[in-house]
Write a protein that holds these residues in place. Structure first.
Motif, PDB file in Angstrom:
ATOM      1  N   SER A   1      -5.447  -0.686   5.574  1.00 18.60           N
ATOM      2  CA  SER A   1      -5.557  -2.144   5.545  1.00 18.60           C
ATOM      3  C   SER A   1      -4.916  -2.677   4.274  1.00 18.60           C
ATOM      4  O   SER A   1      -4.760  -1.969   3.280  1.00 18.60           O
ATOM      5  CB  SER A   1      -7.032  -2.560   5.608  1.00 18.60           C
ATOM      6  OG  SER A   1      -7.748  -1.971   4.543  1.00 18.60           O
TER       7      SER A   1
ATOM      8  N   LEU B   1     -13.921  -0.942  -4.332  1.00 21.11           N
ATOM      9  CA  LEU B   1     -13.481  -2.020  -3.467  1.00 21.11           C
ATOM     10  C   LEU B   1     -14.214  -1.934  -2.122  1.00 21.11           C
ATOM     11  O   LEU B   1     -14.497  -0.837  -1.633  1.00 21.11           O
ATOM     12  CB  LEU B   1     -11.963  -1.926  -3.240  1.00 21.11           C
ATOM     13  CG  LEU B   1     -11.099  -2.021  -4.500  1.00 21.11           C
ATOM     14  CD1 LEU B   1      -9.641  -1.795  -4.152  1.00 21.11           C
ATOM     15  CD2 LEU B   1     -11.293  -3.351  -5.183  1.00 21.11           C
TER      16      LEU B   1
ATOM     17  N   PRO C   1      -4.239  -4.320   0.747  1.00 22.72           N
ATOM     18  CA  PRO C   1      -5.078  -4.298  -0.449  1.00 22.72           C
ATOM     19  C   PRO C   1      -5.606  -5.684  -0.778  1.00 22.72           C
ATOM     20  O   PRO C   1      -4.967  -6.691  -0.479  1.00 22.72           O
ATOM     21  CB  PRO C   1      -4.128  -3.800  -1.534  1.00 22.72           C
ATOM     22  CG  PRO C   1      -2.764  -4.186  -1.058  1.00 22.72           C
ATOM     23  CD  PRO C   1      -2.821  -4.066   0.442  1.00 22.72           C
ATOM     24  N   PRO C   2      -6.768  -5.738  -1.404  1.00 23.11           N
ATOM     25  CA  PRO C   2      -7.287  -7.042  -1.849  1.00 23.11           C
ATOM     26  C   PRO C   2      -6.530  -7.507  -3.087  1.00 23.11           C
ATOM     27  O   PRO C   2      -5.739  -6.773  -3.670  1.00 23.11           O
ATOM     28  CB  PRO C   2      -8.749  -6.722  -2.186  1.00 23.11           C
ATOM     29  CG  PRO C   2      -8.718  -5.286  -2.604  1.00 23.11           C
ATOM     30  CD  PRO C   2      -7.661  -4.634  -1.753  1.00 23.11           C
ATOM     31  N   THR C   3      -6.775  -8.737  -3.485  1.00 23.15           N
ATOM     32  CA  THR C   3      -6.204  -9.234  -4.734  1.00 23.15           C
ATOM     33  C   THR C   3      -6.900  -8.536  -5.899  1.00 23.15           C
ATOM     34  O   THR C   3      -8.132  -8.529  -5.980  1.00 23.15           O
ATOM     35  CB  THR C   3      -6.391 -10.751  -4.855  1.00 23.15           C
ATOM     36  OG1 THR C   3      -5.744 -11.386  -3.751  1.00 23.15           O
ATOM     37  CG2 THR C   3      -5.796 -11.273  -6.147  1.00 23.15           C
ATOM     38  N   LEU C   4      -6.117  -7.940  -6.787  1.00 24.48           N
ATOM     39  CA  LEU C   4      -6.665  -7.159  -7.893  1.00 24.48           C
ATOM     40  C   LEU C   4      -6.289  -7.780  -9.226  1.00 24.48           C
ATOM     41  O   LEU C   4      -5.281  -8.492  -9.332  1.00 24.48           O
ATOM     42  CB  LEU C   4      -6.129  -5.725  -7.832  1.00 24.48           C
ATOM     43  CG  LEU C   4      -6.556  -4.895  -6.620  1.00 24.48           C
ATOM     44  CD1 LEU C   4      -5.813  -3.568  -6.585  1.00 24.48           C
ATOM     45  CD2 LEU C   4      -8.061  -4.651  -6.650  1.00 24.48           C
TER      46      LEU C   4
ATOM     47  N   GLY D   1      -9.791   0.315  -7.137  1.00 30.64           N
ATOM     48  CA  GLY D   1      -8.741  -0.173  -8.008  1.00 30.64           C
ATOM     49  C   GLY D   1      -8.819   0.602  -9.313  1.00 30.64           C
ATOM     50  O   GLY D   1      -9.903   0.736  -9.882  1.00 30.64           O
TER      51      GLY D   1
ATOM     52  N   TYR E   1      -3.773  -0.105  -6.695  1.00 28.09           N
ATOM     53  CA  TYR E   1      -4.606   0.014  -5.495  1.00 28.09           C
ATOM     54  C   TYR E   1      -4.537   1.432  -4.955  1.00 28.09           C
ATOM     55  O   TYR E   1      -3.463   1.929  -4.602  1.00 28.09           O
ATOM     56  CB  TYR E   1      -4.118  -0.971  -4.438  1.00 28.09           C
ATOM     57  CG  TYR E   1      -4.811  -0.847  -3.104  1.00 28.09           C
ATOM     58  CD1 TYR E   1      -6.197  -0.912  -3.003  1.00 28.09           C
ATOM     59  CD2 TYR E   1      -4.076  -0.681  -1.931  1.00 28.09           C
ATOM     60  CE1 TYR E   1      -6.838  -0.808  -1.785  1.00 28.09           C
ATOM     61  CE2 TYR E   1      -4.697  -0.585  -0.694  1.00 28.09           C
ATOM     62  CZ  TYR E   1      -6.081  -0.647  -0.622  1.00 28.09           C
ATOM     63  OH  TYR E   1      -6.702  -0.547   0.592  1.00 28.09           O
TER      64      TYR E   1
ATOM     65  N   THR F   1       0.846  -1.191   0.000  1.00 26.63           N
ATOM     66  CA  THR F   1       0.000   0.000   0.000  1.00 26.63           C
ATOM     67  C   THR F   1       0.877   1.235   0.000  1.00 26.63           C
ATOM     68  O   THR F   1       1.763   1.375   0.836  1.00 26.63           O
ATOM     69  CB  THR F   1      -0.910   0.032   1.238  1.00 26.63           C
ATOM     70  OG1 THR F   1      -1.720  -1.138   1.240  1.00 26.63           O
ATOM     71  CG2 THR F   1      -1.783   1.266   1.238  1.00 26.63           C
TER      72      THR F   1
ATOM     73  N   ARG G   1     -11.807   3.169  -1.028  1.00 28.28           N
ATOM     74  CA  ARG G   1     -10.810   2.339  -1.715  1.00 28.28           C
ATOM     75  C   ARG G   1     -11.296   1.996  -3.121  1.00 28.28           C
ATOM     76  O   ARG G   1     -12.450   1.620  -3.306  1.00 28.28           O
ATOM     77  CB  ARG G   1     -10.571   1.047  -0.941  1.00 28.28           C
ATOM     78  CG  ARG G   1     -10.154   1.249   0.502  1.00 28.28           C
ATOM     79  CD  ARG G   1      -9.562   0.001   1.109  1.00 28.28           C
ATOM     80  NE  ARG G   1     -10.361  -1.207   0.897  1.00 28.28           N
ATOM     81  CZ  ARG G   1      -9.916  -2.444   1.082  1.00 28.28           C
ATOM     82  NH1 ARG G   1      -8.666  -2.635   1.456  1.00 28.28           N
ATOM     83  NH2 ARG G   1     -10.693  -3.488   0.895  1.00 28.28           N
TER      84      ARG G   1
END
Length: 266
Positions: free
Chosen positions: A19, A265, A21-24, A51, A30, A1, A49
């Motif tokens: 937090s 997101l 990042p999610p899988t993108l 993407g 991100y 991040t 958030r």
């Protein structure tokens, strides 16, 4: 991040790490969300958030869109009614597209040259861009959409309110712009050709290349479209800042305007 912030001498600041990042999907940067700042450092908006595509939508991606049977049927139906949709064109009232069918039914430039698939797509309207995002969302199973202006500004600023992706001062050597063309005539180049025009979070070509379609706010109906940033046709320094924008109608066509995708997101 990644998140930028600015400290004046003597400042103290508590850093709250975002937090993870999610899988993108590949090629998506991100943006952890936060404040959009004016040049004095005052917060003027907040974003969540998202993407964001690192590159603008390319001619290659647009060719895939145009090859879809449903899209081809729409283009043919509109053509019978005297309207040109989805095909790149030079003006809103231009019925002849800038691309034509060549040997083997492949799309080529009007002079027969192969279309450079790495170029940002231009000559399309906000209506065309919206049709693409809907088609792409259905194909990918991902809720793609156009960015809001605030999301676009946050991407440009990186979190600290900077006017340019690289910092505080304009540098014509960093961007693809009219003022940097060696031959004295603006010419579009493939995305990422100026790798220093990159944001803190890794988004390319936000300052130069092509100006980009955004919406005033996500979910607003009717949509208010805003074109942000500079392009290869611009010369003035202030055209390339995070605050540069102009309103645009849904059917307007401009050879220096393209777009990129974002997804919300959780």
């Amino acid at each position: 991040t990644a998140l930028a912030f600015r400290l004046n001498r003597g400042d103290r600041r508590e850093l709250r790490l975002p937090s993870a990042p999610p899988t993108l999907p590949p090629g998506i940067a991100y943006l952890p969300g936060g404040s959009v700042l004016d040049h004095s450092g005052r917060a003027v908006a907040e974003i969540g958030r998202v993407g964001m595509a690192q590159r603008e939508v390319t001619c290659g991606e647009w060719l895939t869109f145009l090859a879809d049977p449903t899209v081809r049927a729409t283009i043919a139906s509109e053509a019978r009614a005297g309207r040109t949709v989805h095909m790149p064109r030079s003006a809103v009232d231009q019925r002849t597209p800038l691309w034509r069918r060549g040997p083997g039914d492949a799309l080529v430039e009007l002079d027969g040259r192969e279309i450079d698939r790495e170029m940002p797509v231009t000559g399309i309207s906000a209506n065309d861009a919206e049709a693409y995002t809907r088609w792409r969302a259905l194909r990918d199973g991902v809720p793609w959409r156009l960015p809001t202006r605030d999301e676009w500004r946050f991407a440009m600023q990186g979190g600290d309110g900077r006017p340019f992706p690289w910092g505080l001062r304009f540098d014509p050597a960093i961007v693809l712009a009219d003022c940097t063309d060696e031959n004295g005539a603006p010419r579009l180049m493939p995305g990422g050709h100026h790798p220093r025009d990159v944001s803190v979070q890794g988004v390319l070509d936000l300052a130069g290349s092509v100006s980009e379609l955004t919406v005033a706010s996500h979910g607003r109906v009717p949509m208010l479209y805003l074109v942000c940033g500079g392009s290869f046709r611009d010369r003035r320094d202030d055209a390339f800042t995070s605050t540069a924008f102009r309103p645009e109608t849904a059917d307007a066509i401009h050879p220096g305007t393209g777009f990129r995708l974002v997804l919300t997101l959780p």
